[in-house]
Design a protein around this motif. Structure first.
Motif, PDB file in Angstrom:
ATOM      1  N   ASP A  39       3.727   6.974  10.009  1.00  0.00           N
ATOM      2  CA  ASP A  39       3.021   7.352  11.228  1.00  0.00           C
ATOM      3  C   ASP A  39       2.576   6.118  12.011  1.00  0.00           C
ATOM      4  OD1 ASP A  39       2.158   9.172  12.980  1.00  0.00           O
ATOM      5  OD2 ASP A  39       0.316   9.732  11.930  1.00  0.00           O
ATOM      6  N   GLY A  40       3.458   5.121  12.065  1.00  0.00           N
ATOM      7  CA  GLY A  40       3.128   3.924  12.833  1.00  0.00           C
ATOM      8  C   GLY A  40       2.122   3.024  12.154  1.00  0.00           C
ATOM      9  N   ARG A  41       1.811   3.335  10.898  1.00  0.00           N
ATOM     10  CA  ARG A  41       0.847   2.485  10.179  1.00  0.00           C
ATOM     11  C   ARG A  41       1.492   1.843   8.966  1.00  0.00           C
ATOM     12  NH1 ARG A  41      -3.960   2.558  11.745  1.00  0.00           N
ATOM     13  NH2 ARG A  41      -4.826   4.269  12.945  1.00  0.00           N
ATOM     14  N   GLY A  42       0.756   0.975   8.388  1.00  0.00           N
ATOM     15  CA  GLY A  42       1.186   0.418   7.109  1.00  0.00           C
ATOM     16  C   GLY A  42       1.974  -0.849   7.288  1.00  0.00           C
ATOM     17  N   PRO A  43       2.575  -1.370   6.268  1.00  0.00           N
ATOM     18  CA  PRO A  43       2.707  -0.734   4.955  1.00  0.00           C
ATOM     19  C   PRO A  43       1.429  -0.758   4.134  1.00  0.00           C
ATOM     20  CG  PRO A  43       3.594  -2.948   4.901  1.00  0.00           C
ATOM     21  CD  PRO A  43       3.138  -2.704   6.301  1.00  0.00           C
ATOM     22  N   GLY A  44       0.440  -1.488   4.598  1.00  0.00           N
ATOM     23  CA  GLY A  44      -0.810  -1.510   3.853  1.00  0.00           C
ATOM     24  C   GLY A  44      -0.755  -2.457   2.675  1.00  0.00           C
ATOM     25  N   LEU A  45      -1.915  -2.628   2.059  1.00  0.00           N
ATOM     26  CA  LEU A  45      -2.018  -3.539   0.927  1.00  0.00           C
ATOM     27  C   LEU A  45      -2.791  -2.848  -0.178  1.00  0.00           C
ATOM     28  CD1 LEU A  45      -1.570  -6.492  -0.056  1.00  0.00           C
ATOM     29  CD2 LEU A  45      -3.887  -6.962   0.724  1.00  0.00           C
ATOM     30  N   ARG A  46      -2.355  -3.121  -1.397  1.00  0.00           N
ATOM     31  CA  ARG A  46      -3.092  -2.590  -2.540  1.00  0.00           C
ATOM     32  C   ARG A  46      -3.506  -3.788  -3.389  1.00  0.00           C
ATOM     33  NH1 ARG A  46      -1.972  -1.104  -7.813  1.00  0.00           N
ATOM     34  NH2 ARG A  46      -3.169   0.664  -8.588  1.00  0.00           N
ATOM     35  N   VAL A  47      -4.808  -3.931  -3.533  1.00  0.00           N
ATOM     36  CA  VAL A  47      -5.308  -5.019  -4.370  1.00  0.00           C
ATOM     37  C   VAL A  47      -5.863  -4.397  -5.638  1.00  0.00           C
ATOM     38  CG1 VAL A  47      -6.920  -6.935  -4.527  1.00  0.00           C
ATOM     39  CG2 VAL A  47      -5.925  -6.344  -2.325  1.00  0.00           C
ATOM     40  N   ALA A  48      -5.284  -4.783  -6.767  1.00  0.00           N
ATOM     41  CA  ALA A  48      -5.754  -4.234  -8.038  1.00  0.00           C
ATOM     42  C   ALA A  48      -6.468  -5.330  -8.813  1.00  0.00           C
ATOM     43  CB  ALA A  48      -4.586  -3.693  -8.846  1.00  0.00           C
ATOM     44  N   PHE A  49      -7.632  -4.975  -9.297  1.00  0.00           N
ATOM     45  CA  PHE A  49      -8.442  -5.899 -10.104  1.00  0.00           C
ATOM     46  C   PHE A  49      -8.433  -5.341 -11.514  1.00  0.00           C
ATOM     47  CE2 PHE A  49     -12.238  -7.394 -12.094  1.00  0.00           C
ATOM     48  CZ  PHE A  49     -12.562  -8.596 -11.505  1.00  0.00           C
ATOM     49  N   ILE A  50      -7.801  -6.071 -12.426  1.00  0.00           N
ATOM     50  CA  ILE A  50      -7.588  -5.532 -13.767  1.00  0.00           C
ATOM     51  C   ILE A  50      -8.326  -6.374 -14.802  1.00  0.00           C
ATOM     52  CG2 ILE A  50      -5.823  -4.997 -15.490  1.00  0.00           C
ATOM     53  CD1 ILE A  50      -3.988  -5.242 -12.727  1.00  0.00           C
ATOM     54  N   ILE A  51      -9.158  -5.710 -15.581  1.00  0.00           N
ATOM     55  CA  ILE A  51      -9.802  -6.448 -16.680  1.00  0.00           C
ATOM     56  C   ILE A  51      -9.664  -5.647 -17.972  1.00  0.00           C
ATOM     57  CG2 ILE A  51     -11.450  -7.627 -15.190  1.00  0.00           C
ATOM     58  CD1 ILE A  51     -13.615  -5.880 -16.449  1.00  0.00           C
ATOM     59  N   PRO A  52      -9.670  -6.355 -19.092  1.00  0.00           N
ATOM     60  CA  PRO A  52      -9.534  -5.646 -20.375  1.00  0.00           C
ATOM     61  C   PRO A  52     -10.737  -4.754 -20.627  1.00  0.00           C
ATOM     62  CG  PRO A  52      -9.915  -7.999 -20.722  1.00  0.00           C
ATOM     63  CD  PRO A  52      -9.751  -7.797 -19.261  1.00  0.00           C
ATOM     64  N   PRO A  53     -10.540  -3.652 -21.343  1.00  0.00           N
ATOM     65  CA  PRO A  53     -11.656  -2.746 -21.618  1.00  0.00           C
ATOM     66  C   PRO A  53     -12.576  -3.337 -22.661  1.00  0.00           C
ATOM     67  CG  PRO A  53      -9.720  -2.028 -22.804  1.00  0.00           C
ATOM     68  CD  PRO A  53      -9.306  -3.235 -22.013  1.00  0.00           C
ATOM     69  N   LEU A  54     -13.651  -2.636 -22.910  1.00  0.00           N
ATOM     70  CA  LEU A  54     -14.638  -3.088 -23.902  1.00  0.00           C
ATOM     71  C   LEU A  54     -14.009  -3.054 -25.293  1.00  0.00           C
ATOM     72  CD1 LEU A  54     -17.554  -3.920 -24.119  1.00  0.00           C
ATOM     73  CD2 LEU A  54     -18.127  -1.551 -24.512  1.00  0.00           C
ATOM     74  N   GLY A  55     -14.303  -4.067 -26.079  1.00  0.00           N
ATOM     75  CA  GLY A  55     -13.856  -4.058 -27.482  1.00  0.00           C
ATOM     76  C   GLY A  55     -12.483  -4.508 -27.598  1.00  0.00           C
ATOM     77  N   GLY A  70       0.827  -1.202   0.000  1.00  0.00           N
ATOM     78  CA  GLY A  70       0.000   0.000   0.000  1.00  0.00           C
ATOM     79  C   GLY A  70       0.859   1.248   0.000  1.00  0.00           C
ATOM     80  N   ALA A  71       0.467   2.210   0.801  1.00  0.00           N
ATOM     81  CA  ALA A  71       1.171   3.502   0.791  1.00  0.00           C
ATOM     82  C   ALA A  71       2.536   3.410   1.453  1.00  0.00           C
ATOM     83  CB  ALA A  71       0.320   4.552   1.481  1.00  0.00           C
ATOM     84  N   GLY A  72       2.821   2.323   2.140  1.00  0.00           N
ATOM     85  CA  GLY A  72       4.104   2.193   2.837  1.00  0.00           C
ATOM     86  C   GLY A  72       3.953   2.596   4.290  1.00  0.00           C
ATOM     87  N   GLU A  73       5.005   2.367   5.063  1.00  0.00           N
ATOM     88  CA  GLU A  73       4.949   2.676   6.499  1.00  0.00           C
ATOM     89  C   GLU A  73       4.873   4.185   6.693  1.00  0.00           C
ATOM     90  OE1 GLU A  73       5.845   0.311   9.110  1.00  0.00           O
ATOM     91  OE2 GLU A  73       6.537  -1.397   7.932  1.00  0.00           O
TER      92      GLU A  73
END
Lengths: 223, 468
Positions: free
Chosen positions: B452-468, B447-450
């Motif tokens: 203020d005592g938080r993080g590093p967090g997680l980023r989940v990306a859901f990727i699909i092809p566009p229309l056409g 995620g955003a990284g460590e």
């Protein structure tokens, strides 16, 4: 209110019949599709509960036959086929609602109630009134005992649905389906959070709460 | 006798077929050439013979048999390539360069053409037979004149050409057969590789793979296709086996718990103790939990088996993202988490709306569940530079160590510290299955990284092809 259960699993039909009778409904049972169509033609029913997979004539054929004959009785499909494409086939055949087996009985009752109610209210209302709660559908305002309640658009829709089904149990799945128009299985209590926010707006400061939690089922708005 | 395997292969049979066709065509061609050239040689010889005959007849008309005789003698001594013979009306030789006429059975005929064989003795004393043409005419006073010509020279050219053609034909046939054998062996070797794999798989060895020779030809393509298919089958089979094990494992404990609870409730009810209502309620709740897990597993299995999402519709991804943001924002507020949404409008996708909603809900559920109170969650919808549509949810929770990221997408995998949280470890597997069914994928990153005592967090990306 009369309900016709078309279901080949006799034990399941028996349990359903007992449960519905307990909830105050008058039930009749047909053990297969052909019998079901016959019974539906002969009797006056308020709701049909139709299993999808049956001998002789499957549920989809039953509903298609009845719809072709001009029978508009609300139909609730019951099926072990619960995937989205199955649901689409069922609804396209002319069913009004779709419930996947195994189901919670509370869910069945709630959906049957919603179906029977929809039939009664044919007229287009501009205001809804439940006890001291009043909703103006044109001005999009809500008052409880004369006090205006400020609602977000989605909260307004949520309350509208609850008011249209006042006195009936409404399940979380039904709310997600009818208010948000999505049909998926939320892993968390996301609907409860929305309801609790609505509840805090319409019940806060009043001595009698209108929005009730029905254990094991969902919610009910009482006058 | 059975043909050797090689000779029964399709390429070899095709080679034979083509060779047969070729041989027939070559034979027809040869025949035509022979008739055209040999005929031409004869025609030319005939013309020359006729001309010679005419000039001799002219001499005869002027000076009679004596003059003709004189001419014949002169011409026989010259360099002319003709053969002459003058005979009395009853066929006796008067003069000429040959002893007797090759024209058999002349009788009372006025004239006759013939083809005959000239036998000569060459310089080495060997007898040489050469083809020749001849023309015999009965003259006005009855004498018989024969003029012939040796066509051996010209004909032998023709024969040389014909022989060369025959040789070439034979060579082509031999080379063709050899080529056919070579190609067949090559092809059948490639096919044998594939057949071996098919047999191995039929025998239950899902690990067998066809050899890819790197020639980038159609056999390699076929082998690669076969291997891809086998990979997929193996993956699916593995998935099924894993799901079976996992279902058995994960459903066994709640089912055991359920059974125990019902049993205890029965015992307690019999002895008048306990609260059967409460036990039943608990049992109902347990059953729902089991059903939920079961449904999720079923949905994943069906999506993976189908390979594509059912009932795809074209809709605006932004609308879906906003709906989900609106649905889950209140959840964040409950947990005093900051929620932000950054949604690019107007990105059309073709997808199953319900499955997409389910996937986004699962990602948001996870983020909210694992991010502690006071954290931050961000939902973002954008178009990637590749054109793909990307939904992403970033949190500043504890994150997932890089090494564990591929694992958490697997079915029923739950990291140690999430054991205390409700859930069956199916959330991200379903997300991944939904993405795959739409031709997309999911990506897990920090995620955003460590901070203020938080993080590093997680980023989940859901990727699909566009229309056409």
């Amino acid at each position: 209110m009369r309900i016709l259960i078309i279901e080949d699993d006799l034990e399941a039909a028996d349990a359903m019949q007992r449960g519905l009778a307990d909830a105050g409904y008058e039930c009749q049972h047909a053990p297969d599709g052909e019998e079901g169509v016959k019974a539906a033609r002969d009797g006056e029913f308020d709701v049909l509960i139709v299993d999808r997979m049956m001998p002789k004539m499957n549920g989809v054929e039953v509903v298609e036959t009845l719809r072709r004959e001009g029978d508009g009785t609300p139909v609730l499909f019951l099926s072990a086929l619960g995937e989205i494409d199955d649901r689409v086939v069922g609804l396209k055949a002319g069913a009004d609602d779709y419930l996947v087996k195994p189901y919670a009985f509370a869910e069945l009752i709630a959906r049957v109630e919603a179906l029977s109610r929809r039939r009664e209210t044919g007229a287009v209302a501009t205001t809804l009134k439940v006890g001291e709660l009043e909703m103006n559908l044109i001005a999009r305002t809500v008052h409880r005992a004369g006090t205006e309640i400020d609602l977000q658009p989605r909260e307004f829709q949520l309350l509208e649905f609850m008011m249209r089904h006042a006195g009936q149990s409404v399940t979380r799945t039904m709310l997600l389906e009818k208010v948000w128009e999505y049909h998926f299985d939320p892993q968390t209590n996301v609907i409860d959070v929305h309801i609790s926010r609505l509840r805090s707006k319409i019940d806060k400061g009043f001595d009698r709460p209108m929005l009730q939690t029905v254990r094991g089922a969902g919610y009910r708005l009482d006058a | 006798m059975r043909l050797p395997r090689l000779l029964r292969t399709t390429p070899f049979r095709l080679t034979l077929l083509f060779l047969a066709l070729f041989a027939a065509a070559a034979a027809a061609f040869l025949g035509y050439i022979y008739i055209a050239t040999a005929g031409e040689v004869n025609r030319r010889a005939d013309k020359e013979i006729s001309r010679e005959m005419e000039s001799l007849q002219a001499a005869y008309r002027l000076g009679g048999a004596d003059a003709l005789n004189q001419t014949l003698v002169e011409r026989s001594l010259g360099e002319r390539p003709f053969l002459y013979l003058l005979m009395t009306p009853d066929g006796k030789r008067l003069s000429g360069s040959i002893e007797e006429s090759p024209v058999a059975d002349f009788g009372d005929a006025r004239e006759k053409w013939t083809t005959f064989t000239l036998t000569e003795t060459d310089l080495d004393g060997a007898e040489v037979k050469r083809p020749a043409r001849g023309y015999q005419v009965r003259l006005e006073k009855g004498e018989i004149l024969f003029v012939g010509a040796d066509v051996g020279e010209s004909e032998s050219y023709v024969m040389k050409i014909v022989r060369a053609l025959w040789g070439a034909g034979a060579l082509v046939i031999v080379l063709g057969l050899a080529g056919g054998v070579l190609i067949s062996r090559n092809v059948s070797r490639s096919m044998a590789g594939l057949a071996e794999v098919v047999n191995a798989v039929r025998g239950g060895d899902l690990k067998a793979r066809a050899p890819v020779r790197g020639a980038r030809d159609e056999y390699d393509e076929l082998a690669e296709g076969l291997n891809d298919m086998l990979d997929r089958i193996e993956r699916l089979m593995g998935g099924l086996r894993h799901a079976g094990d996992a279902i058995a494992h994960d459903l066994r404990s709640p089912l055991t718990r359920l059974r125990a609870r019902v049993e205890v409730a029965l015992i307690e009810a019999e002895s008048g103790k306990g609260d059967p209502m409460k036990a039943l309620e608990q049992a109902l709740e347990d059953t729902d939990g089991v059903l939920k897990t079961f449904n999720a597993v079923l949905a994943i299995a069906r999506l993976q088996a189908a390979g594509s999402a059912p009932d795809p519709q074209t809709f605006d991804a932004a609308e879906l993202a906003s709906d989900m943001a609106e649905l889950y924002e209140v959840m964040c507020e409950e947990k005093e988490q900051t929620f932000e949404a950054e949604i690019t409008p107007g990105l059309a996708i073709k997808a199953n709306r319900e499955f997409m909603a389910q996937a986004l809900a699962n990602i948001l559920d996870n983020a909210i569940k694992y991010t502690p109170e006071g954290g931050a969650i961000m939902l973002r919808l954008r178009r990637r530079s590749s054109g793909d549509v990307e939904f992403s949810v970033t949190d500043n929770g504890p994150g997932v160590p890089e090494a564990d990221r591929p694992r958490v997408v697997e079915r029923f995998v739950r990291l140690e510290r999430s054991r205390s949280q409700p859930g069956a470890g199916l959330g991200l597997s379903l997300v991944s299955a939904v993405a795959a069914a739409h031709g997309g994928r999911i990506e897990l990153s920090e995620g955003a990284g460590e901070y203020d005592g938080r993080g590093p967090g997680l980023r989940v990306a859901f990727i699909i092809p566009p229309l056409g």
